[in-house]
Design an enzyme around this catalytic site. Structure first.
Site, PDB file in Angstrom:
ATOM      1  N   ARG A  12       5.787 -27.121   3.944  1.00  0.00           N
ATOM      2  CA  ARG A  12       7.134 -27.689   3.801  1.00  0.00           C
ATOM      3  C   ARG A  12       8.073 -27.243   4.923  1.00  0.00           C
ATOM      4  O   ARG A  12       8.989 -27.940   5.295  1.00  0.00           O
ATOM      5  CB  ARG A  12       7.723 -27.288   2.445  1.00  0.00           C
ATOM      6  N   LYS A  47     -19.016 -12.439   1.928  1.00  0.00           N
ATOM      7  CA  LYS A  47     -19.168 -11.092   2.505  1.00  0.00           C
ATOM      8  C   LYS A  47     -20.627 -10.865   2.893  1.00  0.00           C
ATOM      9  O   LYS A  47     -21.538 -11.283   2.181  1.00  0.00           O
ATOM     10  CB  LYS A  47     -18.726 -10.030   1.484  1.00  0.00           C
ATOM     11  N   GLU A  65     -10.089  -0.473  -5.550  1.00  0.00           N
ATOM     12  CA  GLU A  65      -9.142  -0.660  -4.443  1.00  0.00           C
ATOM     13  C   GLU A  65      -8.112   0.461  -4.496  1.00  0.00           C
ATOM     14  O   GLU A  65      -7.697   0.859  -5.583  1.00  0.00           O
ATOM     15  CB  GLU A  65      -8.409  -1.997  -4.593  1.00  0.00           C
ATOM     16  N   HIS A 111     -14.637 -12.515  -8.700  1.00  0.00           N
ATOM     17  CA  HIS A 111     -15.465 -11.679  -7.823  1.00  0.00           C
ATOM     18  C   HIS A 111     -16.539 -10.884  -8.586  1.00  0.00           C
ATOM     19  O   HIS A 111     -17.705 -10.875  -8.207  1.00  0.00           O
ATOM     20  CB  HIS A 111     -14.602 -10.700  -7.029  1.00  0.00           C
ATOM     21  N   LYS A 147      -6.775  -1.399  -9.314  1.00  0.00           N
ATOM     22  CA  LYS A 147      -5.858  -1.162  -8.192  1.00  0.00           C
ATOM     23  C   LYS A 147      -5.494   0.318  -8.200  1.00  0.00           C
ATOM     24  O   LYS A 147      -5.543   0.968  -9.250  1.00  0.00           O
ATOM     25  CB  LYS A 147      -4.567  -1.961  -8.378  1.00  0.00           C
TER      26      LYS A 147
HETATM   27  C1  BG6 Z   1      -8.323 -11.104  -4.169  1.00  0.00           C
HETATM   28  C2  BG6 Z   1      -7.444 -10.519  -5.232  1.00  0.00           C
HETATM   29  O1  BG6 Z   1      -9.022 -12.206  -4.655  1.00  0.00           O
HETATM   30  O2  BG6 Z   1      -9.260 -10.119  -3.739  1.00  0.00           O
HETATM   31  C3  BG6 Z   1      -6.732  -9.292  -4.710  1.00  0.00           C
HETATM   32  O3  BG6 Z   1      -6.483 -11.483  -5.621  1.00  0.00           O
HETATM   33  C4  BG6 Z   1      -7.733  -8.300  -4.154  1.00  0.00           C
HETATM   34  O4  BG6 Z   1      -5.954  -8.685  -5.735  1.00  0.00           O
HETATM   35  C5  BG6 Z   1      -8.668  -8.972  -3.169  1.00  0.00           C
HETATM   36  O5  BG6 Z   1      -7.016  -7.246  -3.524  1.00  0.00           O
HETATM   37  C6  BG6 Z   1      -9.787  -8.033  -2.756  1.00  0.00           C
HETATM   38  O6  BG6 Z   1     -10.516  -8.607  -1.702  1.00  0.00           O
HETATM   39  P1  BG6 Z   1     -11.234  -7.695  -0.619  1.00  0.00           P
HETATM   40  O7  BG6 Z   1     -11.968  -8.658   0.239  1.00  0.00           O
HETATM   41  O8  BG6 Z   1     -10.165  -6.951   0.108  1.00  0.00           O
HETATM   42  O9  BG6 Z   1     -12.132  -6.769  -1.386  1.00  0.00           O
END
Ligand code: BG6
Length: 490
Positions: A50, A182, A216, A240, A341
């Site tokens: 946009r 990956k 993470e 994932h 997280k």
């Molecule tokens: C995303 C999530 O799909 O994957 C994020 O929305 C997450 O919250 C991310 O941090 C992790 O991806 P990667 O490739 O950094 O492990």
């Protein structure tokens, strides 16, 4: 240096072309493929959003984004790549959207693939596709790429799938889960199906349990609004972690064709054990991080990163789940999933823990059993832990040591970002690493059941300090089964 086979010329329209995903992932991924000689000089990359930008302003934005990520880039390379870039301001949901202007930017060659990449909020997927349909943008060569999240539950996922499916046929829809792009995730297939060694061992006969961890250390990264409505289960498990589970557990597919692979993954999803309010309490843990540390830096609690009403949020930032795949191969083998997280570090691993030897000849000296650790990130690689005698006299001492297939030790190449591989697969029309409609919906069905069981049983939300391995209850989940999470070799 690896040789890359050029892909056929294509047009790609990135809706949401000025957004975060486009800047952090898509444009740099295309730039890298260009640097490796995979993109034809006649390819067209069209940013569409946009925001009112000129072509030059878009190119300047793209340059900043690509140079922030690419090493060893040269001005001359950029100049050549910039020739591929175009931009059009467009609001895809507006009545007066400039579809003719967009059509004017597409190549006249009607044999080339035209890719529409929806890097926008999923809330406008359906409306945008309908508008594209009315404008006649859906031709036999068009491909639609959808980012997650596809819905927030089974019902909304179905509505999106129905809506986009009315405009684009299923075999032209590419639903991205970037984990499937990956390197080590793809290596999982090679490891399992390119070696004779593992297949005879890959079942309840020899496997004690499987662990899948995606930890993470980052927090919300400016996505508090989205994340607080999603939580770890919708954000990470539905896609994932379940994809990793499918690739680990599926039967060998007949071929690497999209439908052969996806058919096997769906069978796993359909065989996953569900929960009720009682089993959810004993087999799952949900938790939210409190204040803690990220390395040496203090970190505020999840709640303190939110504002206003969200302060009473019960959203989980960590989840641990014990499940089982009810089929011939896996009956009785627990699969433990864990993601969060603000954990102690960033590490993603799949651990196949084999059973101990049937008779332990070495008594106390041998406390371990074989373990296959597939490390997705960081330090990608595969480690097969074997028992080995420590050299020297003074009694028999046995040590568990890994046969080490580290990527870094064996390949001195740059590991392409997952999006690079996936974007090239879209151009090639290869659907194997993308999710089919029924796959997404089966995953939501299982997740909906889990979330409903939590609601029904008033599942408590535990807390953990930022910078740790999650709440104590996660360790207890394993401990009750006489097992423990693999936190890497000590
Ligand atoms: C995303 C999530 O799909 O994957 C994020 O929305 C997450 O919250 C991310 O941090 C992790 O991806 P990667 O490739 O950094 O492990």
């Amino acid at each position: 240096m690896a040789k890359f086979i050029p892909v056929q010329p294509f047009d790609i329209v990135i809706f949401g072309g000025t957004g975060d995903l486009s800047r952090r992932k898509l444009l740099p991924a295309l730039f890298h493929r260009f640097l490796d000689g995979q993109l034809a000089d006649s390819a067209r990359i069209i940013g569409a959003a946009r925001t009112k930008l000129s072509r030059d302003e878009f190119i300047a934005m793209a340059k900043k984004a690509c140079f922030a990520i690419s090493k060893n880039r040269k001005e001359s390379d950029w100049k050549n790549f910039a020739r591929l870039l175009h931009y059009i301001p467009i609001d895809t949901t507006a009545d007066d959207a400039d579809w003719d202007g967009l059509k004017g930017l597409l190549s006249q060659d009607n044999t080339r693939p035209v890719i529409y990449y929806m890097a926008t909020t999923p809330l406008i997927y359906v409306a945008s596709c309908q508008a594209m349909g009315h404008a006649g943008m859906n031709t036999p060569n068009s491909r639609l790429v959808l980012e997650k999240p596809i819905g927030t539950n089974l019902e909304s996922a179905r509505a999106i799938n129905d809506g986009v499916g009315a405009v684009f046929p299923e075999n032209s829809i590419f639903r991205i889960d970037h984990y499937l792009g990956k390197e080590t995730v793809q290596n999982l297939m090679v490891l399992r199906f390119g070696n004779t060694l593992f297949e005879p061992l890959w079942s309840h006969h020899n496997v004690d349990h499987v662990q899948i961890t995606v930890a993470e250390n980052i927090g919300l990264e400016g996505r508090a609004d989205y994340y607080d409505r999603s939580g770890a289960v919708r954000d990470m498990v539905q896609n994932h972690l379940l994809q990793l589970l499918c690739l680990t557990a599926m039967e060998p597919p007949n071929s690497l064709d999209g439908d052969d692979v996806r058919q096997e993954k769906i069978k796993v999803l359909r065989a996953l054990n569900g929960f009720d309010a009682i089993t959810a309490k004993t087999q799952t843990v949900r938790a939210q991080y409190g204040a803690g540390m990220d390395g040496d830096d203090p970190v505020a609690s999840y709640i303190d990163t939110l504002s206003g009403e969200a302060k009473s949020s019960q959203t989980e930032t960590f989840v641990a789940i014990k499940t089982e795949i009810k089929n011939w191969r896996w009956a009785g083998v627990p699969f433990y999933l864990r993601t969060g997280k603000r954990m102690a570090g960033r590490h993603s691993e799949i651990v196949i823990q084999f059973k101990p030897t049937p008779h332990n000849l070495f008594g106390e000296a041998n406390k371990h059993a074989n373990k296959l650790v597939i490390r997705l990130q960081p330090d990608e690689g595969v480690h097969m832990y074997m028992q080995i005698k420590e050299p020297g006299p003074g009694g028999l001492r046995i040590k568990s040591l890994p046969l080490n297939l580290s990527y870094a030790d064996n390949f001195s190449v740059r590991y392409p970002d997952a999006y690079e591989r996936l974007l090239m697969d879209v151009v090639r029309g290869n659907l194997a690493l993308f999710m089919r409609r029924d796959e997404v919906e089966s995953a939501w069905k299982w997740v909906d059941n889990l979330l409903a069981s939590w609601d029904e049983g008033d599942q408590p939300i535990e807390t953990y300090a930022a910078g740790t391995q999650g709440p104590m209850q996660s360790a207890m989940l394993m401990d009750r089964d006489g097992r423990s999470w693999w936190e890497g070799a000590s």
